[in-house]
Design an enzyme around this catalytic site. Structure first.
Site, PDB file in Angstrom:
ATOM      1  N   MET A  30       0.837  -1.203   0.000  1.00 50.01           N
ATOM      2  CA  MET A  30       0.000   0.000   0.000  1.00 50.01           C
ATOM      3  C   MET A  30       0.872   1.253   0.000  1.00 50.01           C
ATOM      4  O   MET A  30       0.434   2.341   0.387  1.00 50.01           O
ATOM      5  CB  MET A  30      -0.962  -0.003   1.183  1.00 50.01           C
ATOM      6  N   HIS A  34       9.254   1.042   2.889  1.00 50.12           N
ATOM      7  CA  HIS A  34      10.369   1.090   3.835  1.00 50.12           C
ATOM      8  C   HIS A  34      11.225  -0.158   3.634  1.00 50.12           C
ATOM      9  O   HIS A  34      10.956  -0.972   2.728  1.00 50.12           O
ATOM     10  CB  HIS A  34       9.857   1.189   5.276  1.00 50.12           C
ATOM     11  N   GLY A  36      11.439  -2.854   5.161  1.00 48.49           N
ATOM     12  CA  GLY A  36      10.703  -4.111   5.240  1.00 48.49           C
ATOM     13  C   GLY A  36      10.145  -4.522   3.891  1.00 48.49           C
ATOM     14  O   GLY A  36      10.236  -5.690   3.489  1.00 48.49           O
ATOM     15  N   HIS A  37       9.571  -3.560   3.166  1.00 46.11           N
ATOM     16  CA  HIS A  37       9.098  -3.848   1.812  1.00 46.11           C
ATOM     17  C   HIS A  37      10.260  -4.239   0.907  1.00 46.11           C
ATOM     18  O   HIS A  37      10.154  -5.180   0.102  1.00 46.11           O
ATOM     19  CB  HIS A  37       8.403  -2.616   1.214  1.00 46.11           C
ATOM     20  N   ASP A 153       2.102  -9.404   9.210  1.00 46.48           N
ATOM     21  CA  ASP A 153       0.660  -9.621   9.060  1.00 46.48           C
ATOM     22  C   ASP A 153       0.421 -11.125   8.899  1.00 46.48           C
ATOM     23  O   ASP A 153      -0.024 -11.592   7.844  1.00 46.48           O
ATOM     24  CB  ASP A 153       0.138  -8.841   7.856  1.00 46.48           C
ATOM     25  N   GLN A 156      -3.056 -12.345   7.970  1.00 41.49           N
ATOM     26  CA  GLN A 156      -3.296 -12.066   6.555  1.00 41.49           C
ATOM     27  C   GLN A 156      -2.593 -13.093   5.674  1.00 41.49           C
ATOM     28  O   GLN A 156      -3.166 -13.565   4.682  1.00 41.49           O
ATOM     29  CB  GLN A 156      -2.800 -10.664   6.212  1.00 41.49           C
ATOM     30  N   MET A 187       8.821  -3.120  11.352  1.00 42.43           N
ATOM     31  CA  MET A 187       8.681  -2.033  10.383  1.00 42.43           C
ATOM     32  C   MET A 187       7.266  -1.982   9.830  1.00 42.43           C
ATOM     33  O   MET A 187       6.670  -2.995   9.489  1.00 42.43           O
ATOM     34  CB  MET A 187       9.695  -2.186   9.256  1.00 42.43           C
ATOM     35  N   SER A 188       6.740  -0.765   9.761  1.00 45.22           N
ATOM     36  CA  SER A 188       5.396  -0.530   9.261  1.00 45.22           C
ATOM     37  C   SER A 188       5.315   0.885   8.714  1.00 45.22           C
ATOM     38  O   SER A 188       5.970   1.795   9.240  1.00 45.22           O
ATOM     39  CB  SER A 188       4.375  -0.697  10.393  1.00 45.22           C
TER      40      SER A 188
END
Length: 283
Positions: A30, A34, A36-37, A153, A156, A187-188
């Site tokens: 989304m 960061h 993490g992505h 998540d 999810q 991380m978020s």
């Protein structure tokens, strides 16, 4: 790095690539990217020939409209960050809402064998219908061979696996470890909205989870849960929404420990109006 805003053009391009024998990896996001992505994308780059990264703030998975409005949208910065990777192997799909939903911004209804009713599902009405809707549509557009999801998540992740199983979708789901800041905070994209005080307090969440893991072999789930509640009662900047020890596969809360089962601890915490979630494997 190719950036696509229309699904018709992306589908045409992917069909050409797959006809040439290329494998396609997919990392749905989304935005507000960061490290993490980036870790997910780096894993995808190692396992596939080309990687599609979607950047789309999905309205149907937000039960709180204020949260949707406040969610950070940083497309230009996200694209610059992606260029730091192997951008010749990355494609970006950054659609407007109309390209995904046409004129009907509603969720399909899904039944994920009860996975959707636990934890996040109990506190966020309709959330996993929204998740199932967008993931299914993105899979139909991107046609990936592999899709990569972070274990932050975890619920999810399990629901996406069930979605693929129930609808016989031709994609392999790969779960990737939680990427954390040096102080342990998962991380978020939401972390960017934390005040200085709340950011300093937030690592307490992971510290608590690590303490839970230490206690799991010697205390009951009920004892541990009560201990966690007390820890947050004396933490003035963080408000506990839920803490659950659950079966890693079914996500059902633990009743009695079994050596044949794997368990995880799940937590959701408010730092002011910002909701943070985390989890940890216990055995």
């Amino acid at each position: 790095m190719d950036v696509f805003y229309l699904k018709t053009k992306l589908i045409h391009h992917i069909n050409e690539l797959k006809n040439s024998g290329n494998s396609i990896g997919f990392v749905p996001t989304m935005g507000a990217l960061h490290q993490g992505h980036l870790s997910l994308i780096e894993t995808a780059l190692k396992h596939t020939d080309l990687v599609v990264v979607s950047i789309f703030v999905n309205p149907t998975q937000f039960d709180n409209q204020q949260d949707l409005l406040k969610y950070p949208r940083t497309l230009e910065a996200d694209l610059e960050l992606l260029k730091s990777l192997n951008d010749k192997k990355i494609m970006v799909y950054a659609p407007l809402t109309e390209d995904i939903y046409d004129d009907n911004i509603t969720s399909e209804t899904f039944h994920f064998a009860g996975l959707e009713h636990e934890m996040e599902g109990a506190f966020r009405s309709g959330h996993f219908d929204g998740v199932g809707t967008i993931v299914k549509r993105l899979f139909e557009i991107v046609q990936p061979d592999f899709a990569f999801f972070g274990e932050k998540d975890y619920q999810q992740l399990q629901i996406v696996r069930k979605l693929v199983e129930q609808h016989s979708l031709p994609v392999k789901i790969v779960g990737c470890p939680i990427y954390r800041h040096a102080d342990g905070l998962a991380m978020s994209s939401r972390n960017k909205r934390l005040s200085k005080e709340h950011r300093e307090a937030a690592p307490f969440i992971y510290k608590t989870l690590k303490d839970v893991r230490e206690q799991f072999g010697i205390k009951s789930a009920k004892e541990i849960t009560e201990w966690v509640k007390k820890q947050f009662e004396i933490q003035p900047l963080l408000e506990l929404e839920y803490f659950v020890i659950a079966d890693s596969k079914t996500l059902k809360p633990i009743k009695r420990k079994s050596r044949q089962k794997a368990y995880r601890a799940f937590i959701a915490v408010y730092a002011s109006d910002i909701r943070l979630i985390d989890n940890i494997a216990l055995n």
